[in-house]
Design an enzyme around this catalytic site. Structure first.
Site, PDB file in Angstrom:
ATOM      1  N   ASP A 147       0.825  -1.216   0.000  1.00 25.81           N
ATOM      2  CA  ASP A 147       0.000   0.000   0.000  1.00 25.81           C
ATOM      3  C   ASP A 147       0.857   1.263   0.000  1.00 25.81           C
ATOM      4  OD1 ASP A 147      -2.397   1.655   0.439  1.00 25.81           O
ATOM      5  OD2 ASP A 147      -3.323  -0.252   0.939  1.00 25.81           O
ATOM      6  N   HIS A 155      -4.363   6.110   2.566  1.00 22.16           N
ATOM      7  CA  HIS A 155      -4.947   4.855   2.081  1.00 22.16           C
ATOM      8  C   HIS A 155      -4.403   3.633   2.818  1.00 22.16           C
ATOM      9  CE1 HIS A 155      -5.542   1.617  -0.974  1.00 22.16           C
ATOM     10  NE2 HIS A 155      -6.599   2.311  -1.333  1.00 22.16           N
ATOM     11  N   SER A 172     -11.037  -1.065  -2.287  1.00 15.71           N
ATOM     12  CA  SER A 172      -9.879  -0.960  -1.393  1.00 15.71           C
ATOM     13  C   SER A 172     -10.277  -1.142   0.063  1.00 15.71           C
ATOM     14  CB  SER A 172      -9.260   0.438  -1.491  1.00 15.71           C
ATOM     15  OG  SER A 172      -8.277   0.497  -2.469  1.00 15.71           O
TER      16      SER A 172
END
Ligand SMILES: *[C@@H]1O[C@H](CO)[C@@H](O)[C@H](O)[C@H]1NC(C)=O
Ligand SMILES: *[C@@H]1O[C@H](CO)[C@@H](O)[C@H](O)[C@H]1NC(C)=O
Ligand SMILES: *[C@@H]1O[C@H](CO)[C@@H](O)[C@H](O)[C@H]1NC(C)=O
Ligand SMILES: *[C@@H]1O[C@H](CO)[C@@H](O)[C@H](O)[C@H]1NC(C)=O
Ligand SMILES: *[C@@H]1O[C@H](CO)[C@@H](O)[C@H](O)[C@H]1NC(C)=O
Length: 744
Positions: free
Chosen positions: A156, A208, A528
């Site tokens: 990530d 994220h 996600s």
């Protein structure tokens, strides 16, 4: 599109063309039009290539030198090191910076096998454990030790290690087999690995990676909320598990060479579950030469469960990403939570929507004129001066321009705004924070308001008042498949549905965020967000069953999925129509049942290799399996229909089509399962034998399923059914799809 096609040299097999961007699979309505993920193409003289030289049996240090020996020099003429990474586990080869002519020269070296250009992929909770049936201190969650002893690796954007979600209270040290290392300042028993493959800084600028990590395995944090909404104790799905972050994305870009390097390291380090909230532009059927397909095969063959996002291109058919059968591919659905808000209309009717910005807490009881302009449904007003003191009704166009426009209009003194979904997004409302009275609602409810506004406009009577309900739970029906969740092409993919709409989880206090309150949690949407929920579930199952293979864990999650939503009806899609298996896979993930499936399906590495041979031939085998002792001639050819997958896809034909499947008993030693079939009217399904009797744990039984399709509407693209093996205690369910035009 294919700038490298002219490079087909005699010894050089070009494996992939530089294509449009794969993406981090979350929806960021502020970053760009959420429906279009556009890529940038590298045009500099030096390109990054992933190269497969002849294999050598050297050790790791020599391996590196062997790879360097293929390069024209150690550094490029701008002084950068050429060799970016030497792979040992996920691929046999290296990544390096080369010009086209250097690549041509390298391709002439004896034994050179192939090279392909690196591509750049782009970056595309408090309540969800409870929604998935996980209750603190009782039952399955505590029996699974909350995922104790399991290491979840994530590829990530890095991690905000100081976030309280990554505190290690109650977490024991990682198991002795863990070989990874942690370079961040906040490494502890929770965060056991942090490595960056895109520069030295492992900090998550984006947010994220912090969100996916905390969703999979964040520790208990009390007092979490997003501006007071969704407040409660935040926790990941496997709060007892360890986290290892492999940073492979920077500034929104995720390069394939780094992704492959991340997978390489995760295998060496010894992660148990790999969570990949990235969607590559390719998939196994038409573009298998991509880092995620290749690397994930090695990971699965080393015993790692690999969980991947299905992608966020749901508004187009056949858009699913990460569809290799060894990957667990996750679609996104809604949760039974709403950040309730709405408007009272002048006619006494109330229309319920949602809002992430809910202040003042007690709105005044004043009514304001409602303003709706049919000629400007998306509210692109040149002059906003006449909008002060009005409540505007606008269609959400999901563009950055509109977002700026909304701030402009609200700043000019508008009393509020109703922002309704368009006909693409319909019932899937992706919430965002506007910091003003903006109520979002479905296309259907937007229609109620626009027709009211139209009727009453002439009489000036249309008035409304915004109200807020903060957080509402128990919303029905849920889940519904989100509009953006990618749809499948051929094999039954995605595999499973998990929460991915308006998910609250940890975030980085970055520029994007500093304007907001100090609370480092944020509400986001995307496959996600759905992916780490399933990674957490895989960790819980692994914690209870440490010896289960990745296939057994993955397929147990499929056969135990919920086929219905929380109102007892079928799972719906974003249009409120019955969701097809191509949107929801086997159904909605059910953690407790996944850990006690009764029977499991197994697929060995050899069977996956046989599948690769049947689909992609010897070249596919060499690239993905990279075991020089194997050739397709030595392997069974296993097509997608005959692979021992619990979901069954057959041709829509009037002649019977038969497939065989084998199950292994992991429930009580003595058990009898009987077949129960459900199918569309024009489809007949027959299982033989109709009863499976087991007398031992680990016993295997093979059965065949034949499917015959009768008369059906020509326009029907597929027929749907299911086969469930039922004992008193367990239900082992296989969705069945008969697909027209499928060639096998
Ligand atoms: C759940 O249990 C853990 C550990 O036993 C504790 O730290 C946490 O605060 C509890 N959470 C809730 C929601 O009660
Ligand atoms: C509606 O409101 C406008 C502006 O306030 C006003 O000029 C107009 O006369 C009103 N129309 C009616 C029918 O009351
Ligand atoms: C939300 O609040 C409004 C206004 O107080 C109320 O009329 C409505 O019933 C509430 N909605 C729900 C679902 O509780
Ligand atoms: C939101 O707006 C209010 C006033 O309109 C302002 O005081 C506050 O700082 C803003 N908050 C954020 C997080 O931007
Ligand atoms: C399925 O199993 C039956 C019985 O073992 C066997 O005769 C048949 O050839 C198998 N079919 C396939 C497609 O493997």
């Amino acid at each position: 599109m294919a700038p490298f096609n002219n490079l087909l040299l005699p010894q050089l097999l070009l494996l992939a063309t530089l294509s449009a961007t794969p993406a981090l699979s979350y929806i960021d309505p502020s970053s760009a039009d959420a429906r279009v993920q556009q890529g940038t193409m590298e045009r500099s003289a030096y390109g990054t290539y992933i190269v497969e030289p002849p294999s050598s049996s050297a050790g790791e240090a020599e391996h590196h030198r062997w790879h360097e020996s293929f390069l024209p020099s150690w550094r490029t003429n701008t002084g950068e090191p050429r060799l970016l990474h030497s792979y040992t586990e996920a691929f046999s080869g290296f990544a390096a910076k080369l010009t086209k002519s250097e690549l041509d020269a390298m391709a002439k070296k004896p034994g050179f096998i192939r090279a392909f250009p690196d591509r750049t992929l782009q970056l595309m909770t408090t309540h969800t454990p409870e929604f998935l049936g996980l209750r603190n201190c009782t039952g399955f969650w505590s029996n699974a030790g909350y995922g104790k002893g399991v290491i979840i690796g994530l590829l990530d954007t890095g991690i905000y290690a100081a976030h309280p979600s990554f505190g290690d209270h109650g977490i024991s040290p990682p198991p002795a087999r863990w070989k990874g290392w942690c370079k961040a300042a906040h490494c502890n028993n929770k965060l056991v690995g942090v490595t960056s493959f895109v520069g030295v800084d492992s900090h998550d600028q984006d947010g994220h990676g912090t969100q996916t990590s905390s969703t999979a395995a964040g520790n208990f944090v009390s007092g979490a909320s997003f501006h007071g909404h969704g407040s409660g104790i935040a926790t990941g799905i496997a709060p007892g598990a360890h986290i290892a972050m492999y940073k492979v994305c920077k500034a929104g870009d995720c390069e394939e060479f780094a992704i492959l390097a991340g997978i390489d390291a995760a295998i060496k380090d010894g992660v148990d579950v790999l969570s990949i909230s990235l969607a590559d532009s390719g998939n196994i059927f038409d573009d298998y030469k991509n880092a995620i397909s290749i690397g994930s095969f090695s990971a699965v063959s080393k015993g790692i469960v690999v969980v991947c996002a299905a992608g966020n291109s749901g508004s187009t058919r056949s858009s699913v990403k990460n569809d290799a059968p060894w990957q667990l591919t996750v679609a996104a659905g809604s949760v039974d939570r709403s950040f309730g808000a709405g408007v009272h209309l002048g006619n006494g009717r109330s229309v319920q929507g949602e809002a992430l910005t809910q202040f003042p807490k007690k709105p005044s009881s004043r009514s304001y004129p409602l303003h709706y302009d049919e000629k400007l449904p998306d509210c692109k007003y040149d002059d906003v001066s006449h909008l002060a003191g009005k409540i505007l009704v606008c269609e959400n166009s999901f563009t950055q321009e509109q977002e700026a426009e909304i701030h402009h209009i609200m700043g000019a003194g508008a009393a509020g705004m109703v922002l309704y979904n368009d006909m693409v997004t319909q019932y899937s409302t992706i919430l965002r924070f506007y910091n003003s009275s903006v109520v979002q609602m479905t296309a259907h409810d937007g229609g109620v308001i626009t027709s009211y506004a139209r009727e009453r406009a002439a009489a000036n009577g249309s008035a409304a008042l915004v109200y807020y309900n903060n957080t509402l739970l128990g919303v029905r029906p849920a889940p519904i498949v989100a509009w953006f969740s990618s749809r499948a092409p051929r094999v039954l993919k995605p595999d499973i549905l998990a929460p991915g709409l308006n998910i609250l989880a940890a975030w980085t206090p970055n520029e994007d965020y500093s304007a907001l309150a100090a609370t480092p949690f944020k509400v986001s949407s995307g496959t996600s967000m759905a992916t780490p929920h399933v990674s957490g579930v895989a960790a819980l199952v692994k914690s209870i069953h440490p010896s289960w293979s990745p296939a057994a864990i993955k397929l147990a999650i499929l056969t135990t999925a919920d086929a219905v939503s929380n109102d007892g009806g079928p799972i719906l899609d974003h249009r409120h129509e019955k969701a097809s298996p191509y949107m929801k896979g086997a159904g909605h993930v059910n953690p407790a049942r996944a850990a006690d499936p009764g029977l499991v399906y197994e697929i060995s590495t050899t069977e996956y290799a046989g599948f690769i041979c049947s689909k992609l031939g010897d070249e596919g085998l060499a690239i993905i399996v990279h075991d020089s002792s194997l050739t397709c001639a030595k392997l069974p050819k296993i097509n997608e229909v005959q692979l021992n997958y619990p979901t069954i896809t057959v041709q829509l034909k009037p002649t019977p089509f038969t497939v065989n499947r084998t199950v292994t008993n992991v429930g009580p030693a003595t058990a009898t399962y009987t077949a129960k079939v459900e199918a569309s009217k024009s489809m007949a399904v027959h299982a033989s034998p109709g009863t499976l009797t087991f007398t031992k744990i680990g016993e295997r039984k093979t059965f065949s399923v034949s499917v015959v399709c009768g008369k059906h509407d020509e326009k029907q693209f597929f027929l749907e059914g299911s086969l469930s093996w039922m004992s008193g205690k367990h239900v082992v369910r296989s969705p069945i799809v008969a697909l027209s035009g499928m060639s096998i």
